[in-house]
Enzyme design. Sequence first.
Site, PDB file in Angstrom:
ATOM      1  N   LYS A 205      -6.094  -1.633   8.452  1.00  0.00           N
ATOM      2  CA  LYS A 205      -4.889  -2.430   8.208  1.00  0.00           C
ATOM      3  C   LYS A 205      -4.092  -2.586   9.511  1.00  0.00           C
ATOM      4  O   LYS A 205      -4.064  -1.676  10.346  1.00  0.00           O
ATOM      5  CB  LYS A 205      -4.042  -1.748   7.133  1.00  0.00           C
ATOM      6  CG  LYS A 205      -2.854  -2.567   6.634  1.00  0.00           C
ATOM      7  CD  LYS A 205      -2.138  -1.811   5.522  1.00  0.00           C
ATOM      8  CE  LYS A 205      -0.915  -2.567   5.005  1.00  0.00           C
ATOM      9  NZ  LYS A 205      -0.186  -1.803   3.980  1.00  0.00           N
ATOM     10  N   SER A 281       0.745  -4.312  -0.070  1.00  0.00           N
ATOM     11  CA  SER A 281       0.667  -5.081   1.167  1.00  0.00           C
ATOM     12  C   SER A 281      -0.694  -5.018   1.858  1.00  0.00           C
ATOM     13  O   SER A 281      -0.956  -5.775   2.773  1.00  0.00           O
ATOM     14  CB  SER A 281       1.750  -4.605   2.140  1.00  0.00           C
ATOM     15  OG  SER A 281       1.571  -3.243   2.483  1.00  0.00           O
ATOM     16  N   GLY A 302       3.274   2.764   0.845  1.00  0.00           N
ATOM     17  CA  GLY A 302       4.654   3.240   0.769  1.00  0.00           C
ATOM     18  C   GLY A 302       5.313   2.849  -0.540  1.00  0.00           C
ATOM     19  O   GLY A 302       6.350   3.389  -0.910  1.00  0.00           O
ATOM     20  N   GLY A 303       4.681   1.880  -1.243  1.00  0.00           N
ATOM     21  CA  GLY A 303       5.187   1.433  -2.541  1.00  0.00           C
ATOM     22  C   GLY A 303       4.070   0.781  -3.334  1.00  0.00           C
ATOM     23  O   GLY A 303       4.219  -0.317  -3.852  1.00  0.00           O
ATOM     24  N   GLY A 304       2.914   1.477  -3.363  1.00  0.00           N
ATOM     25  CA  GLY A 304       1.749   0.951  -4.087  1.00  0.00           C
ATOM     26  C   GLY A 304       0.823   0.099  -3.249  1.00  0.00           C
ATOM     27  O   GLY A 304      -0.091  -0.533  -3.780  1.00  0.00           O
ATOM     28  N   SER A 305       1.023   0.069  -1.931  1.00  0.00           N
ATOM     29  CA  SER A 305       0.341  -0.909  -1.088  1.00  0.00           C
ATOM     30  C   SER A 305      -1.158  -0.706  -0.911  1.00  0.00           C
ATOM     31  O   SER A 305      -1.841  -1.599  -0.430  1.00  0.00           O
ATOM     32  CB  SER A 305       1.007  -0.964   0.296  1.00  0.00           C
ATOM     33  OG  SER A 305       2.278  -1.543   0.196  1.00  0.00           O
TER      34      SER A 305
END
Length: 606
Positions: A205, A281, A302-305
């Site tokens: 990534k 993301s 960091g939030g489901g990425s």
Amino acid sequence: MGKKRVMVPVQEVDMSAVKYQQEDFQAPHLTGFVFKLFVWIIETPLIGPLIVSFVKKQNKFDELLQNTDIPEAPMFRPEFPPQEPEPGVVMLDEEGKPEERVELALKSLPQYDPASCWNGDSSSSFRYWKIRDYAYAYRSGRATPTTVAGHIISVIKEFSSKKPAQPLLISFDAEEVRKQAAASTRRFEEGSPLSILDGIFVAIKDDIDCYPHPSKGATTWMHEVRSVRKDAVCVSRLRSCGVIFVGKANMHELGMGTTGNNPNYGTTRNPHAPERYTGGSSSGPAAIVASGICSAALGTDGGGSVRIPSSLCGVVGLKTTYGRTDMGGSLGRSGTVEIIGPIASTVEDVMLVYSAILGSSLADRISLKPGPPCVPNISCDNSNTLGPMRLGKYTDWFNDVYSTDIFEKCDDALNLLSKTHGCEMVEIVVPELEEMRNAHLVSIGSEAQCSLNPDCEDGKGSRLTYDTRTSMALFRSFSAANYVAAQCLRRRIMYYHMEIFKKVDVIVTPTTGMTAPKIPSSALEDGETDLHVTGYLMRFVLAANLLGLPAITVPVGYDKQGLPIGLQLIGRPWAEASILRLASAIEELFAESKKRPVSYFDVLNG
């Protein structure tokens, strides 16, 4: 002024009185000219802050944070109580060589004969080539890393010529890939591959350093202010195992979105339905694995990425315990909610990559006192070790999805688990989910603002995409008091989850509240903001980030439109082995129902 709200101490909360409240986001869906006008207005002094304040009030932000008296002390990063050792595991030495850890993980896998897959019936159901298939092909002379590299380069060039742009990779150097493949091919010719991962193609990534590629975070400018001189720690560990890096994978700019929309370079498409989003993301990492081009990829979560795009693309994504992997050399290295995790087409391939990259930083070893890293020993029948496993399900939350297909398929998976392996289903209640969402938003938003503020003050903020600028306008409105209140909530919510884990071994939910959403044509050029879609995609993922818990998504079928559905397993702190064991059992139950993605490339056979 809002009326003051006083929370009772967390130990005194009456769990029988907890009622589930459905999310109801109050914000417009904007694209195109209207979206650009909206961003211009919210960035205007005086007027902008008033609009942001109104949106926050509509969504009860002030009521939940600003006007609430929270009796607990703040928890500024995850703090875990001591955990019991996991049963039936193989311990790995986080200070040892990555290739030695991978070898131990390999020995813990079930017996498998790759030759039978090459000679098998071609009419059988679709399956991805596993890392062990590639290793067999290289060792038997059926293929070489150099020939596979040639196939991958052709596919990547094909993607780069598509209109409108929809790249899997942001940074790609064909000669660099050929050079790595040639070195791997020589090692096989000499009979000295470095590990089972030698010659395996992996995408990284774009917010994780992979020398000599720049790390842009999918912006147009990050490489101008931050140079890459060496690999990130996780990437270095994979390189020592012989992994071949294809380049830097596309992503939602700076990780600030859940769809994968990227006007800067083009939006990656879902391999199962090219008119739909991959999720974000980590859009590029999930899509390049689901397309069959790479065996694995590294993403950040960091939030489901990692989990959201893995679920929407029908692959496996692991979010490790906070601090389990070293974040050195990534853009999110100083946060309290983000980790680096692997994405692969199978649970066993996730296990192999996880074994290579794991290992806490020295600072985290001192402060977090991590439990020993382990993988499940599934080299023989594992039904007896799954039998006593208790699975916690909060039914009202579990069923709060956009389409009934999602909870029905996830329920089918749980029923199969109970019937086949004797797992026990336990009804649980997770209080204060709305507070958890706000605490996560303030935590990740404040950390992003802190990291980006110097560059935004230096004029780079105007070069961000419109949806990132929308997020930044919201993040700028958070006060120090909001941040401290969020950390007080973190302590409360950690208490609830640790109490739940006294009754269950794993919490089960759908991974997302909806399958892959359609890409509005008006969103390709300038992006979009759609909090309703964001809410559905993030509905079940946030506890693992705010509390640092391990979680994995595993495919369990498709909705009526043929779009993948994922089941999420959330484990105790440091209990990656337990969720990997359960994920492996679920994967086996659904092995025959896999569908070939619309966009799939057999790069091993060419």
